[in-house]
Enzyme design. Structure first.
Site, short mmCIF file in Angstrom:
data_model
loop_
_atom_site.label_atom_id
_atom_site.label_comp_id
_atom_site.label_asym_id
_atom_site.label_seq_id
_atom_site.Cartn_x
_atom_site.Cartn_y
_atom_site.Cartn_z
N HIS A 13 -10.34 0.23 -6.50
CA HIS A 13 -9.18 -0.61 -6.25
C HIS A 13 -8.01 0.20 -5.72
CE1 HIS A 13 -6.86 -4.37 -7.54
NE2 HIS A 13 -7.70 -4.69 -6.60
N THR A 14 -7.22 0.69 -6.61
CA THR A 14 -6.02 1.40 -6.17
C THR A 14 -6.11 2.86 -6.59
OG1 THR A 14 -4.88 -0.61 -6.72
CG2 THR A 14 -3.53 1.24 -6.10
N THR A 15 -6.63 3.71 -5.72
CA THR A 15 -6.61 5.13 -6.04
C THR A 15 -5.41 5.79 -5.39
OG1 THR A 15 -8.04 5.51 -4.17
CG2 THR A 15 -9.08 5.34 -6.32
N ASP A 72 -0.49 -4.73 -6.68
CA ASP A 72 -0.84 -4.76 -8.10
C ASP A 72 0.25 -5.49 -8.88
OD1 ASP A 72 -2.50 -1.50 -8.41
OD2 ASP A 72 -3.22 -3.47 -7.78
#
Lengths: 236, 214
Positions: A13-15, A72
């Site tokens: 997802h959000t790295t 997010d």
């Protein structure tokens, strides 16, 4: 909460964040809690979106802001808004308190941290419930801290000293707002990803009040700035 | 995947993530720059002067690593001074540009420096030389550089005209730099302008409140 990206093991997802929101500063005052944030979302180093209103009201007496990946943040706002709606199903007139939201977000963040797929956010939840102020920070790992003052991002480096010196937990709303404005002036001068248009929102006994965005005044016309070292080299 | 790596801050070298610009007009040239020196996300200097003196009518605009460009400018300033002493008259802008070029070309693997050399000399009038990362030298009528320049290529291509007057050129530079600062996080603060002509140098300080685009 099932995030679609977790259904496929390969997807992450959000790295690394793409669109990011700036620092958030929140202070408790006598009678409530006030949060300040700027109105900028950056796309890397580009100031891409300049009129973003980031103070989310998640229930009648709770507000939520975060710094970090903006998508997010938007997803979490959706998740938090669902909580109050689903509580209606119990039909008992009980509404989740601000602490319930804080706790939920801490558990959610920790769960995603354990799956190495974090919500790339530093979250601030503020509320007023049963005559008591509530303010909490939930970070990217799910660390949960209740406090009278909270800062995220660069504000944690620059603004804690200002807050220590000019704020106390029993100050008035206007005093707390002024401290936040001073903090954002420093941030605008020293943070590349900051903007000088900020938005304040506060929660008190009457409920949530989110103000219109305002520009903070910064000073640039110092004599020293105008006449700098290079000037002395000019022979004219 | 290294989890800790994504979340820990890295120390970044100080650079002039920046917006720099020079434009020739009918009678001289206008130089403009923002005032922000950044170290990653931190603004190390909010009132920097990126318009460096090389000689009485020769200036350089620095972008890239602040350490690299300051050092190179210092050497070139020294060489040009010595050369002008021997010459007994104003040095050519092309000379200064060539001295910069030698550094940028020979040490291209170790340096992170892009420079705009702008000035006036009695032999060819106002000139601008752009020296990008590899050490090439390109003469131009107008030049923009730094991270902020990416945001204003369209604006500059649309608004540049040959043989502008001083007022037109000044407005062009002021608005272009302001537009770049508006969108580039690595540019900001105040705008410094410099007008270079045969007879004089005029510095201008544009306070943040007078920047046309905020």
């Amino acid at each position: 909460m099932i995030f679609n990206s977790e259904l496929s093991a390969q997807q992450q997802h959000t790295t690394s964040p793409v669109v990011t929101g700036g620092s958030v500063i929140a202070l408790a005052y006598k009678g409530g809690v006030v949060i300040g944030t700027d109105t900028l979302c950056s796309y890397g180093s580009m100031a891409a979106f300049k009129n973003v209103e980031k103070i989310a009201q998640v229930s009648k007496n709770t507000i939520y802001v975060s710094s970090g990946e903006y998508s997010d943040f938007q997803q979490v706002v959706k998740e938090l808004a669902k909580i109050d709606r689903s509580a209606l199903q119990y039909d008992d007139g009980v509404h989740p308190s601000p602490r319930d939201y804080g706790n939920f977000l801490a558990r959610l963040s920790y769960k995603k941290r354990c799956k190495i797929n974090p919500l790339y956010l530093q979250n601030v939840i503020a509320g007023f419930h049963n005559g008591e102020r509530y303010l909490a920070l939930v970070d990217i790992y799910g660390t949960y801290l209740e406090s009278n003052f909270v800062t995220t991002g660069f504000a944690s480096y620059f603004c804690k000293a200002i807050i220590s010196n000019y704020w106390n937990e029993n100050c008035t709303l206007d005093q707390a707002k002024q401290v936040i404005r001073e903090c954002f002036k420093v941030l605008f001068c020293r943070d590349c990803r900051a903007h000088d248009v900020i938005q304040l929102g506060y929660v008190d006994e009457q409920g949530v009040h989110v103000e219109q965005p305002e520009r903070v005044e910064t000073k640039w016309d110092f004599n020293g700035f105008k006449t700098r070292a290079n000037e002395k080299l000019h022979t004219q | 995947m290294n989890y800790t790596e994504i979340l820990s801050p890295k120390f970044e070298p100080e650079t002039t993530g920046t917006t720099i610009m020079a434009v020739i007009y009918d009678g001289g040239l206008i130089i403009g720059a923002d005032s922000r020196t950044s170290s990653g996300q931190f603004v190390a200097d909010r009132c920097a002067d990126k318009i460096d003196y090389v000689h009485d009518r020769i200036f350089c605009l620095r972008s890239g690593s602040a350490a690299d460009t300051q050092t190179i400018a210092k050497y070139v300033r020294y060489y040009v001074d010595a050369h002008a002493q021997e010459l007994g008259r104003l040095p050519a802008v092309a000379t200064a540009a060539n001295l910069f070029r030698n550094f940028l070309y020979e040490y291209k693997d170790s340096l992170s420096a892009a420079i705009i050399v702008a000035g006036w000399d009695p032999y060819k009038g106002p000139q601008i030389f752009t020296l990008p990362l590899g050490g090439s030298v390109i003469e131009q009528k107008w030049s923009i550089g730094g991270s902020g320049s990416t945001f204003i290529w369209g604006f500059c291509d649309a608004n540049y005209k040959e043989n502008m007057t001083l007022q037109e050129a000044r407005a062009f530079v002021l608005h272009a730099v302001a537009h770049a600062m508006y969108r580039d996080g690595s540019s900001g603060g105040i705008i410094r302008l410099l007008n270079v002509t045969k007879d004089k140098i005029e510095r201008e300080f544009i306070d943040y409140k007078d920047v046309p685009v905020k």
